[in-house]
Design a protein around this motif. Structure first.
Motif, PDB file in Angstrom:
ATOM      1  N   GLN A 461       0.829  -1.197   0.000  1.00  0.00           N
ATOM      2  CA  GLN A 461       0.000   0.000   0.000  1.00  0.00           C
ATOM      3  C   GLN A 461       0.870   1.257   0.000  1.00  0.00           C
ATOM      4  O   GLN A 461       2.005   1.252   0.482  1.00  0.00           O
ATOM      5  CB  GLN A 461      -0.925   0.009   1.222  1.00  0.00           C
ATOM      6  N   VAL A 462       0.298   2.295  -0.539  1.00  0.00           N
ATOM      7  CA  VAL A 462       1.004   3.576  -0.661  1.00  0.00           C
ATOM      8  C   VAL A 462       0.087   4.679  -0.152  1.00  0.00           C
ATOM      9  O   VAL A 462      -1.122   4.683  -0.450  1.00  0.00           O
ATOM     10  CB  VAL A 462       1.401   3.866  -2.129  1.00  0.00           C
ATOM     11  N   ILE A 463       0.640   5.589   0.628  1.00  0.00           N
ATOM     12  CA  ILE A 463      -0.078   6.794   1.014  1.00  0.00           C
ATOM     13  C   ILE A 463       0.470   7.945   0.182  1.00  0.00           C
ATOM     14  O   ILE A 463       1.692   8.148   0.104  1.00  0.00           O
ATOM     15  CB  ILE A 463       0.059   7.081   2.529  1.00  0.00           C
ATOM     16  N   ILE A 464      -0.420   8.649  -0.482  1.00  0.00           N
ATOM     17  CA  ILE A 464      -0.048   9.773  -1.349  1.00  0.00           C
ATOM     18  C   ILE A 464      -0.618  11.044  -0.750  1.00  0.00           C
ATOM     19  O   ILE A 464      -1.835  11.142  -0.514  1.00  0.00           O
ATOM     20  CB  ILE A 464      -0.553   9.579  -2.791  1.00  0.00           C
ATOM     21  N   GLU A 465       0.249  11.991  -0.513  1.00  0.00           N
ATOM     22  CA  GLU A 465      -0.166  13.283   0.052  1.00  0.00           C
ATOM     23  C   GLU A 465       0.165  14.384  -0.949  1.00  0.00           C
ATOM     24  O   GLU A 465       1.304  14.516  -1.394  1.00  0.00           O
ATOM     25  CB  GLU A 465       0.543  13.552   1.373  1.00  0.00           C
ATOM     26  N   ALA A 466      -0.865  15.154  -1.301  1.00  0.00           N
ATOM     27  CA  ALA A 466      -0.685  16.306  -2.188  1.00  0.00           C
ATOM     28  C   ALA A 466      -0.804  17.587  -1.365  1.00  0.00           C
ATOM     29  O   ALA A 466      -1.621  17.662  -0.441  1.00  0.00           O
ATOM     30  CB  ALA A 466      -1.726  16.300  -3.308  1.00  0.00           C
ATOM     31  N   ARG A 467       0.004  18.543  -1.681  1.00  0.00           N
ATOM     32  CA  ARG A 467      -0.049  19.843  -1.010  1.00  0.00           C
ATOM     33  C   ARG A 467      -0.161  20.924  -2.078  1.00  0.00           C
ATOM     34  O   ARG A 467       0.753  21.099  -2.889  1.00  0.00           O
ATOM     35  CB  ARG A 467       1.181  20.051  -0.138  1.00  0.00           C
ATOM     36  N   ILE A 468      -1.296  21.617  -2.086  1.00  0.00           N
ATOM     37  CA  ILE A 468      -1.572  22.659  -3.072  1.00  0.00           C
ATOM     38  C   ILE A 468      -1.464  24.004  -2.365  1.00  0.00           C
ATOM     39  O   ILE A 468      -2.242  24.299  -1.450  1.00  0.00           O
ATOM     40  CB  ILE A 468      -2.967  22.475  -3.691  1.00  0.00           C
ATOM     41  N   VAL A 469      -0.510  24.799  -2.772  1.00  0.00           N
ATOM     42  CA  VAL A 469      -0.239  26.093  -2.140  1.00  0.00           C
ATOM     43  C   VAL A 469      -0.595  27.195  -3.121  1.00  0.00           C
ATOM     44  O   VAL A 469      -0.052  27.251  -4.233  1.00  0.00           O
ATOM     45  CB  VAL A 469       1.237  26.209  -1.709  1.00  0.00           C
ATOM     46  N   GLU A 470      -1.532  28.083  -2.704  1.00  0.00           N
ATOM     47  CA  GLU A 470      -1.915  29.243  -3.497  1.00  0.00           C
ATOM     48  C   GLU A 470      -1.508  30.493  -2.719  1.00  0.00           C
ATOM     49  O   GLU A 470      -2.002  30.742  -1.614  1.00  0.00           O
ATOM     50  CB  GLU A 470      -3.423  29.260  -3.746  1.00  0.00           C
ATOM     51  N   ALA A 471      -0.620  31.293  -3.279  1.00  0.00           N
ATOM     52  CA  ALA A 471      -0.133  32.511  -2.643  1.00  0.00           C
ATOM     53  C   ALA A 471      -0.494  33.712  -3.512  1.00  0.00           C
ATOM     54  O   ALA A 471      -0.428  33.645  -4.744  1.00  0.00           O
ATOM     55  CB  ALA A 471       1.377  32.443  -2.435  1.00  0.00           C
ATOM     56  N   SER A 472      -0.876  34.804  -2.852  1.00  0.00           N
ATOM     57  CA  SER A 472      -1.240  36.028  -3.571  1.00  0.00           C
ATOM     58  C   SER A 472      -0.617  37.231  -2.869  1.00  0.00           C
ATOM     59  O   SER A 472      -0.510  37.270  -1.638  1.00  0.00           O
ATOM     60  CB  SER A 472      -2.760  36.195  -3.633  1.00  0.00           C
ATOM     61  N   ASP A 473      -0.195  38.194  -3.675  1.00  0.00           N
ATOM     62  CA  ASP A 473       0.381  39.451  -3.182  1.00  0.00           C
ATOM     63  C   ASP A 473      -0.219  40.573  -4.031  1.00  0.00           C
ATOM     64  O   ASP A 473       0.109  40.721  -5.211  1.00  0.00           O
ATOM     65  CB  ASP A 473       1.902  39.409  -3.309  1.00  0.00           C
ATOM     66  N   THR A 474      -1.130  41.369  -3.425  1.00  0.00           N
ATOM     67  CA  THR A 474      -1.856  42.406  -4.167  1.00  0.00           C
ATOM     68  C   THR A 474      -1.483  43.784  -3.639  1.00  0.00           C
ATOM     69  O   THR A 474      -1.257  43.976  -2.431  1.00  0.00           O
ATOM     70  CB  THR A 474      -3.371  42.199  -4.035  1.00  0.00           C
ATOM     71  N   PHE A 475      -1.434  44.745  -4.570  1.00  0.00           N
ATOM     72  CA  PHE A 475      -1.146  46.136  -4.212  1.00  0.00           C
ATOM     73  C   PHE A 475      -1.922  47.042  -5.157  1.00  0.00           C
ATOM     74  O   PHE A 475      -1.879  46.864  -6.381  1.00  0.00           O
ATOM     75  CB  PHE A 475       0.352  46.425  -4.322  1.00  0.00           C
ATOM     76  N   SER A 476      -2.656  48.028  -4.587  1.00  0.00           N
ATOM     77  CA  SER A 476      -3.414  49.019  -5.364  1.00  0.00           C
ATOM     78  C   SER A 476      -3.240  50.384  -4.716  1.00  0.00           C
ATOM     79  O   SER A 476      -3.237  50.512  -3.474  1.00  0.00           O
ATOM     80  CB  SER A 476      -4.908  48.655  -5.422  1.00  0.00           C
ATOM     81  N   ARG A 477      -3.135  51.405  -5.547  1.00  0.00           N
ATOM     82  CA  ARG A 477      -3.020  52.784  -5.041  1.00  0.00           C
ATOM     83  C   ARG A 477      -3.733  53.718  -6.006  1.00  0.00           C
ATOM     84  O   ARG A 477      -3.455  53.710  -7.207  1.00  0.00           O
ATOM     85  CB  ARG A 477      -1.560  53.187  -4.906  1.00  0.00           C
ATOM     86  N   ASN A 478      -4.664  54.540  -5.456  1.00  0.00           N
ATOM     87  CA  ASN A 478      -5.432  55.521  -6.234  1.00  0.00           C
ATOM     88  C   ASN A 478      -5.187  56.918  -5.666  1.00  0.00           C
ATOM     89  O   ASN A 478      -5.261  57.129  -4.438  1.00  0.00           O
ATOM     90  CB  ASN A 478      -6.932  55.224  -6.188  1.00  0.00           C
ATOM     91  N   LEU A 479      -4.936  57.911  -6.565  1.00  0.00           N
ATOM     92  CA  LEU A 479      -4.759  59.319  -6.208  1.00  0.00           C
ATOM     93  C   LEU A 479      -5.713  60.154  -7.055  1.00  0.00           C
ATOM     94  O   LEU A 479      -5.863  59.902  -8.255  1.00  0.00           O
ATOM     95  CB  LEU A 479      -3.321  59.776  -6.455  1.00  0.00           C
ATOM     96  N   GLY A 480      -6.360  61.176  -6.437  1.00  0.00           N
ATOM     97  CA  GLY A 480      -7.301  62.019  -7.175  1.00  0.00           C
ATOM     98  C   GLY A 480      -7.334  63.442  -6.631  1.00  0.00           C
ATOM     99  O   GLY A 480      -6.745  63.755  -5.587  1.00  0.00           O
ATOM    100  N   VAL A 481      -8.074  64.333  -7.356  1.00  0.00           N
ATOM    101  CA  VAL A 481      -8.125  65.748  -6.999  1.00  0.00           C
ATOM    102  C   VAL A 481      -9.474  66.328  -7.418  1.00  0.00           C
ATOM    103  O   VAL A 481     -10.081  65.864  -8.408  1.00  0.00           O
ATOM    104  CB  VAL A 481      -6.963  66.513  -7.685  1.00  0.00           C
TER     105      VAL A 481
END
Length: 712
Positions: A461-481
């Motif tokens: 018998q075999v044990i199979i382990e999957a590891r799914i890693v989802e990483a996110s890095d978000t940046f937003s900047r708004n300037l107005g007048v």
């Protein structure tokens, strides 16, 4: 001319004279009288009779290829000087006894490697050799109760694995064992050399790969694994190589050396291992030449009356078995060996004799009485085994179905399948008790017994382990007048008010108090931007300037880890999933609508295959779906899917897939010309900047489960 047998006779006489004349031989304190061998039960008992009791325990060691047991008796002589004893047993073939200086060596020539132990009984030294191999004992089915867990602690184990470089550039693999009783099986598999230590445990810190490339030997690496409760060492040589192995007490050594061809040899062939000889004859009778081979090899050669003719040959430094094959091929002859008897006859004569023997054997089989035997299966389904024995395709899956009797005639199986039973044989499978009832001749019943011992074993018998890693890095900047110009008006109907001087008249002829320029910062994720405003007032002119600045910045980091794992048997597909089913409407053929569902799941589907080296070949399909945006037709599904085949070593981790995405944008809204002015241009435009990164990685780790290890 002087043939090879005269050289051997002279060399033997000289060695005998040296032994008898040497002072060491005259100073022996003990003498070896005789040796004998008998088969008692499942053991071969080899007895050495001595003139007196042993003053020192003999030293013994073994070799694996060829299989030999060597025993050295110190301060012991042998009156004959040298002798050979032929036994022609299934395990013990022969024994050689020779005196070398002040000691006598006894070499037992075996058909295969075997476990043994030694005893001293007065003036006798006894070697007890196990006739049943450790591999057969491990594979044979047992009906005894399961041993206590403490019994595993008494099993032999591997203490250490070391590698050294020999003086001739050979690679020496040294394995230290806790006991000399470990059954050892060494065999070449493809380009590798596999050593199995039967019933021997392997510590966890030694279950790894050894890289020995830097030693400059034919061995590039080694891999130590646990193979179904036994230790396995896979040696990875490269190039043209040969090996030898031996065991001394608790130490097992394998030497792998490079094969170097001698350019001075006229003929060299792989696969011939006989002692080398040289032959030079002119027009010699073929019968006389065969007598030369008989004298050189100590074989009993029987020549057919139809073997006739003369031969001229010149062979130099050629293995005797290769030279004999060359002679027979040149005259259209063939040979059959039985023990130490070699029968030589023309090929057609031998073929005719074997054909008659097979026909006679077939007639005996057709007249031999039928026997019946019941086989209890432990791990295989009886109906599947019935189909195998009949040469039919197996159904697979779980046990079940009704009992079925096999037809007496042909099997009518699938292409490439072979019926194992004879024409008179039949069998019945009982799925309720999982038993096979076989009726056939005795020889076929033995074949069925051996076949069942090989296939009715627990599936790894075999044990199979999957590891799914989802990483996110978000940046937003708004300037107005926002920018406005206002003036003060007075008079009837207006009072003290301020109006926009840029657009003083609107559609309804009233003053507009809104800003002249409105480019505010946009909201991010539903959050309004922060703002700051100030005014510059000119009291004399009755006018003022209004300015409002707005800004918003969002920075986010996230990580989602999903880790599905599943246990399955070797070569059996496994599936595990978790998620949500989303309803949606679909039109039917009648024009009506119906509710159907779509899955947004985390799914792992895998089929493992354990290789002979202890690695795991995986057919894997991984899905990571999630609920997306809502549309008029229902929710969208964001999918992430990897499907591949990969080879991973036991316990290793591999990255089977990855997706990297980056979104970067920088948007401006501005007043033409004014928005492009240096510095003050920022008062006439707004800016939205986005920099988002996402990454998806899929890791996979298979582990082979031992029978005595439970999943935690």
């Amino acid at each position: 001319m002087i043939t090879a047998r005269w050289y051997r006779a002279l060399a033997g006489a000289a060695a005998m004279a040296f032994v008898l004349a040497s002072p060491a031989a005259l100073a022996q304190t003990n003498q070896l009288k005789q040796v004998d061998a008998n088969v008692v039960g499942e053991q071969t008992v080899f007895t050495v009779d001595l003139q007196g009791p042993l003053a020192q325990k003999p030293a013994d060691f073994t070799t694996q290829n060829p299989a030999k047991i060597a025993i050295d008796f110190f301060d012991t002589g042998f009156a004959a000087g040298r002798a050979q004893y032929d036994y022609s047993g299934k395990l013990l073939k022969s024994a050689n006894v020779m005196q070398i200086g002040d000691r006598t060596r006894v070499v037992l020539n075996l058909s295969r490697s075997a476990t043994y132990r030694t005893e001293v009984r007065g003036t006798q030294f006894v070697v007890l050799i196990d006739n049943v191999s450790q591999a057969a004992m491990t594979a044979a089915p047992t009906f005894a109760a399961s041993p206590a867990p403490a019994a595993a602690a008494n099993r032999p184990s591997v203490r250490n694995i070391d590698f050294r470089r020999g003086t001739d550039g050979a690679g020496r693999v040294v394995v230290d064992l806790s006991s000399r009783d470990s059954g050892i099986n060494i065999a070449q598999q493809g380009q590798n050399l596999v050593v199995d230590f039967m019933g021997t445990t392997l510590p966890a810190d030694l279950r790894r790969r050894f890289d020995v490339t830097d030693f400059g030997t034919p061995i590039q690496g080694m891999r130590a694994t646990d193979a179904n409760g036994s230790a396995r060492l896979t040696i990875e040589p490269r190039g043209n190589w040969e090996y030898s192995s031996y065991q001394t007490d608790n130490q097992f050594v394998v030497e792998v050396r490079q094969v170097k061809d001698d350019p001075n040899k006229l003929i060299a062939g792989q696969g011939y291992r006989g002692e080398r000889l040289s032959l030079n004859f002119q027009n010699i009778d073929i019968r006389s030449l065969l007598q030369v081979f008989a004298d050189f090899t100590n074989l009993n050669i029987i020549t057919s009356d139809t073997v006739q003719g003369n031969l001229t040959l010149r062979l130099k430094d050629v293995p005797w078995d290769q030279a004999l094959q060359i002679v027979m091929d040149s005259k259209g002859l063939a040979s059959r060996r039985n023990g130490n008897v070699l029968w030589v006859a023309p090929k057609a004569e031998l073929a005719t004799k074997e054909k008659l023997e097979l026909e006679a054997q077939q007639q005996i089989t057709e007249l031999e009485p039928i026997r019946s035997q019941v086989y209890q299966l432990n791990y295989q389904r009886a109906d599947d085994v019935r189909r195998m024995l009949l040469g039919q395709a197996t159904t697979g899956g779980g046990a079940g179905g009704s009992a079925a009797a096999a037809p007496v005639g042909g099997a009518g199986g699938t292409m490439g399948a072979t019926r194992m039973l004879s024409k008179r044989g039949s069998l019945t499978a009982d799925p309720r008790t999982n038993q096979l009832f076989v009726s056939d001749v005795a020889s076929k019943l033995e074949e069925v017994q051996i076949f069942l011992q090989k296939i009715d074993i627990p599936v790894r018998q075999v044990i199979i382990e999957a590891r799914i890693v989802e990483a996110s890095d978000t940046f937003s900047r708004n300037l107005g007048v926002k920018l406005g110009f206002a003036s003060q008006r007075s008079g009837a109907g207006y009072g003290n008010t301020y109006t926009n001087v840029v657009s003083p008249i609107t559609q309804d002829a009233k003053w507009d108090n809104g800003p002249a320029l409105s480019l505010p910062a946009a909201a991010i994720n539903g959050t309004n931007p922060a703002s700051v405003a100030f005014s510059i007032f000119n009291a004399g002119a009755g006018r003022f300037l209004a300015l409002e600045l707005s800004a918003l910045e969002a920075d986010g980091k996230g990580k989602i880890i999903s880790s599905p794992r599943v246990v399955t048997a070797n070569n059996i597909k496994a599936l595990i999933e978790q998620g949500t089913e989303l309803p949606y409407q679909s039109a039917t053929s009648s024009g009506a609508t119906s509710i159907q569902f779509r899955k947004a799941n985390l799914k792992l589907e895998v089929t493992p295959q354990i290789t002979p080296e202890g690695n795991v070949l995986l057919d894997v399909d991984v899905n990571k779906d999630s609920v997306g945006i809502q549309t008029t037709a229902g929710f969208a599904i964001d999918t992430k899917h990897v499907q591949t085949q990969v080879l991973v070593e036991n316990g290793g981790t591999v990255v089977i897939g990855g997706i990297y995405g980056q979104e970067e944008s920088n948007n401006y809204n501005k007043v033409p010309f004014l928005g492009d002015l240096p510095i003050i241009g920022y008062l006439f435009k707004n800016n939205a900047k986005i920099n988002n990164r996402t990454e998806l990685l899929v890791f996979l780790t298979p582990r082979i489960l031992n029978d005595n290890v439970s999943l935690k």
